[in-house]
Design an enzyme around this catalytic site. Structure first.
Site, mmCIF file in Angstrom:
data_model
loop_
_atom_site.group_PDB
_atom_site.id
_atom_site.type_symbol
_atom_site.label_atom_id
_atom_site.label_comp_id
_atom_site.label_asym_id
_atom_site.label_seq_id
_atom_site.Cartn_x
_atom_site.Cartn_y
_atom_site.Cartn_z
ATOM 1 N N GLU A 5 34.021 -74.350 115.245
ATOM 2 C CA GLU A 5 34.089 -74.836 113.867
ATOM 3 C C GLU A 5 33.521 -76.245 113.765
ATOM 4 O OE1 GLU A 5 36.528 -73.502 115.536
ATOM 5 O OE2 GLU A 5 37.408 -71.842 114.394
ATOM 6 N N ASP A 33 44.009 -56.835 114.859
ATOM 7 C CA ASP A 33 43.886 -58.264 114.578
ATOM 8 C C ASP A 33 42.631 -58.493 113.750
ATOM 9 O OD1 ASP A 33 46.112 -59.420 115.735
ATOM 10 O OD2 ASP A 33 45.217 -59.448 117.727
ATOM 11 N N ALA A 55 48.919 -77.326 117.176
ATOM 12 C CA ALA A 55 49.587 -76.353 116.313
ATOM 13 C C ALA A 55 50.611 -77.030 115.409
ATOM 14 C CB ALA A 55 50.267 -75.284 117.167
#
Length: 697
Positions: A365, A324, A395
């Site tokens: 973030e 990943d 999502a």
């Protein structure tokens, strides 16, 4: 004022020194205990029922019994003195004891680890929530899968489970050795908890996922004790070859007296036994089990739990590693790197609305956007954002933001999603939005578009940093012939940039969990062995499909059950070390096998001339080592054969030095060191022993 501080600091250092000294003393005591236990076990393992599991050493033990009995019978040969048989029998006994000691020492280390794990399995009581809501205290041994338990601060988690309510800090040092607590919360990939760990803050409600005897710690204890250890396919194959060699040499030695009688002389039985023991591969036969056990022990010391020796061996044969991007190749924390205004907007306007959209955003973030804006001294109205209604990231929408009290809607998110949202409100899209988004992607960053109502102000450039040293590590894997494939949900441009910077061979962009299975199957269809890491329930199918699946201990129960290895530190990059340990195990076994078989050459030149010189004087030409006498030659070969086993135990336990290189280079190196060395060392060793033995006979 300064003196008390100095004294306090000095006392602290002294206490730390004493703590270290105590640890060293405990380690030395443990080592002594392991060695003492191994010595006792080496005698206990002389039981024929145990020895027959190792056919090579069983033959040596039979040889010991035969020569020991012969030492009390009249000698049939005038050339063999009475003390010779008992001397041979003692040497053979020590040969078997040394081999047993090697195996017992390797097992002892595992049992020591198991004992420390058992300390965490104390009598624990659990607060079980009944269907009517009542809380009843029961013993942890009475818990069954599906029971709901409340665990409060300071209490030990009674059994493996998953958090269904609450959030808490959990001390997992009993399992991982890491003192820093980890956060466990309901939902997501960090809900799994392990029995024997302790809640150090807050309170959680868990549902039990294992019955008594099936918990994670129970499995660990069983594995490190060796109770669940089975011989690997490679180990079985090698053992079959060595046993076949032993059988062939046994037939040769048994039929040898027929030919010697034809030549007009007889060979004493003790000499025949000595010849057989010197011919068969006793060195690798005595160390084979220890090498396998020590290989799993090395993985365990790396805080990786291997479910079988087969998994460790498979790691050594890996051709492809699926990795990943986030958390493995990169740090996984995308931070605000810069702001890019679009159209006629200014950086101050972009910063203002980016900050307002992030005030209520608790993600890394979002925090990084606030820090960046504050660092650039860009002003924004924090209270305005705090009074608004936060819109969390989903999502489906791929956006987050805030709806202000005056009706203003502020959003930040994926380029396509924000553009679609702005267009739905009748807004127009500046021409340079996609251009600047592509620029950020090509740089390896992630673009977030900032918009207010139907107007786009600019982009936030989020950058995820590649971990230092990854390019060098991938180059080492490439030298070993291992291909690396990076899987990421990023767009192709971002994925390509990160892949180039990190130095991976291939990448799969916009990758979904089912795509990983397709990648693994495609590699396996080419005849390659594949390794991968994962921690989520969605990773479980791919972990099960991979030849080596390394699950994170912090991950879900489904992921850990699907994998054949579990990393207790939850560090995905450790798959690279696991591959190295697997290769080291295979190299150690191969190198010592080469060394053992090469040893026989020197033994031939020692023992064969000694057997036949009296009857065939021309055989003296083979005595190139100029050994003192036939008896000295036989004893020297036997003594070397016995002594070499304990001398090689450290190498078998630690593993041979491992350097990343191609298979051909590795083969050439091992043949030179352990093949040629296996021929030279016995010549020197037998000659030195012969000189010493010659002083006494």
């Amino acid at each position: 004022m300064m003196r008390p501080v100095v004294v306090k600091e000095k006392q602290l250092n002294e206490s730390q020194i004493h703590a270290v000294e105590d640890e060293v003393r405990q380690a030395k005591t443990m080592d002594r205990d392991i060695v003492t236990h191994a010595m006792k076990q080496s005698v206990a393992k002389l039981n024929p029922k145990v020895m027959i599991k190792n056919p090579i050493m069983f033959v040596v033990e039979i040889g010991f019994i035969i020569t020991f009995i012969l030492s009390f019978l009249p000698s049939s040969s005038s050339s063999i003195p009475g003390w010779f048989n008992i001397t041979v029998s003692l040497i053979l006994l020590f040969t078997v004891l040394f081999a047993n000691f090697a195996e017992a020492l390797a097992e002892g280390r595992g049992k020591a680890q198991a004992d420390s794990l058992k300390q965490s399995k104390k009598d624990v009581f659990a607060n079980v929530v009944k269907e009517n809501g009542d809380i009843v205290q029961v013993s942890a041994t009475d818990l069954r899968k599906g029971d709901v338990v409340i665990v409060k601060q300071g209490e030990m988690i009674p059994s493996d489970g998953e958090v269904i309510k609450g959030l808490a800090s959990v001390d997992e040092s009993a399992i991982t050795g890491e003192s820093a607590p980890v956060i466990k919360e309901a939902g997501g990939d960090f809900c799994s908890v392990t029995g024997g760990t302790m809640v150090v803050s807050d309170e959680i409600t868990i549902v039990i996922t294992s019955n008594p005897g099936e918990s994670f710690i129970d499995k660990m204890i069983s594995l490190v004790e060796g109770a669940a250890r089975q011989k690997t396919p490679n180990e079985i194959a090698l053992n079959t070859v060595l046993t076949s060699l032993t059988l062939i040499f046994l037939i040769v030695v048994v039929t040898l007296p027929i030919f010697t009688n034809y030549l007009g002389f007889q060979i004493d039985t003790a000499v025949l036994v000595a010849l057989l023991v010197c011919l068969i591969p006793t060195t690798i036969g005595g160390l084979l089990s220890a090498i396998g056990i020590a290989g799993m022990d090395r993985v365990t010391k790396f805080n990786v739990l291997a479910m079988s020796g087969k998994a460790v061996e498979a790691a050594g044969d890996i051709n492809t590693i699926i990795l990943d991007k986030t958390g493995t190749i990169t740090f996984g924390n995308r931070m605000a790197h810069t702001l890019l205004p679009v159209g006629n907007e200014t950086i101050e306007q972009v910063g203002k609305w980016a900050a307002i959209s992030s005030v209520l955003d608790e993600t890394p973030e979002g925090r990084s956007v606030i820090e960046y804006v504050q660092g650039k001294s860009i002003s924004y109205n924090r209270e305005l954002a705090e009074q608004g209604e936060f819109v969390p990231f989903k999502a489906e929408t791929r956006m987050s933001g805030v709806d202000l009290q005056d009706g203003t809607k502020v959003r930040k998110g994926a380029v396509g999603s924000v553009i679609e949202w702005v267009q739905s409100q009748g807004g127009t899209i500046p021409k340079d939005v996609n251009q600047k988004a592509d620029f950020i992607s090509k740089e390896g960053g992630t673009p977030l578009v900032v918009a207010v109502n139907n107007r786009i102000y600019g982009l936030i450039y989020l950058k995820d940093t590649v971990k230092p040293g990854m390019r060098e590590r991938f180059e080492q894997l490439r030298q070993m012939g291992i291909k690396t494939v990076m899987c990421t949900g990023d767009n192709p441009l971002t994925a390509a940039t990160i892949a180039k910077e990190a130095g991976v061979d291939e990448f799969v962009a916009e990758c979904k969990p089912e795509d990983k299975i397709a990648v693994i199957k495609a590699e396996q269809d080419k005849g390659k062995l594949v390794a991968m890491t994962g921690d989520g329930t969605n990773d479980a199918p791919a972990l099960a499909q991979a030849d080596v699946g390394l699950a994170m201990n912090s991950g879900t129960t489904a992921a850990k059950e699907a994998a054949n290895m579990i990393d207790l530190d939850s560090n995905p990059t450790k798959i690279i070390e696991v591959v190295g340990i697997g290769k080291q195990l295979l190299m150690t076994r191969g190198a010592l096998t080469t060394f053992s078989i090469a040893n026989d050459i020197a033994k031939y030149f020692a023992i064969i001339p000694a057997m036949f010189t009296l009857a065939i004087p021309q055989m003296e030409a083979l005595n190139i080592m100029k050994l003192t006498s036939p008896l000295s030659a036989i004893l020297s070969a036997l003594i070397f054969n016995a002594v070499i086993i304990p001398l090689l135990i450290p190498l078998a336990m630690k593993g041979i030095a491992y350097k990343p290189m191609s298979s051909n280079a590795l083969l050439s190196r091992n043949l030179l060191i352990y093949g040629l060395g296996g021929v030279i060392v016995p010549f020197i060793g037998i000659k030195v022993i012969d000189i010493i033995v010659g002083l006494f006979i």
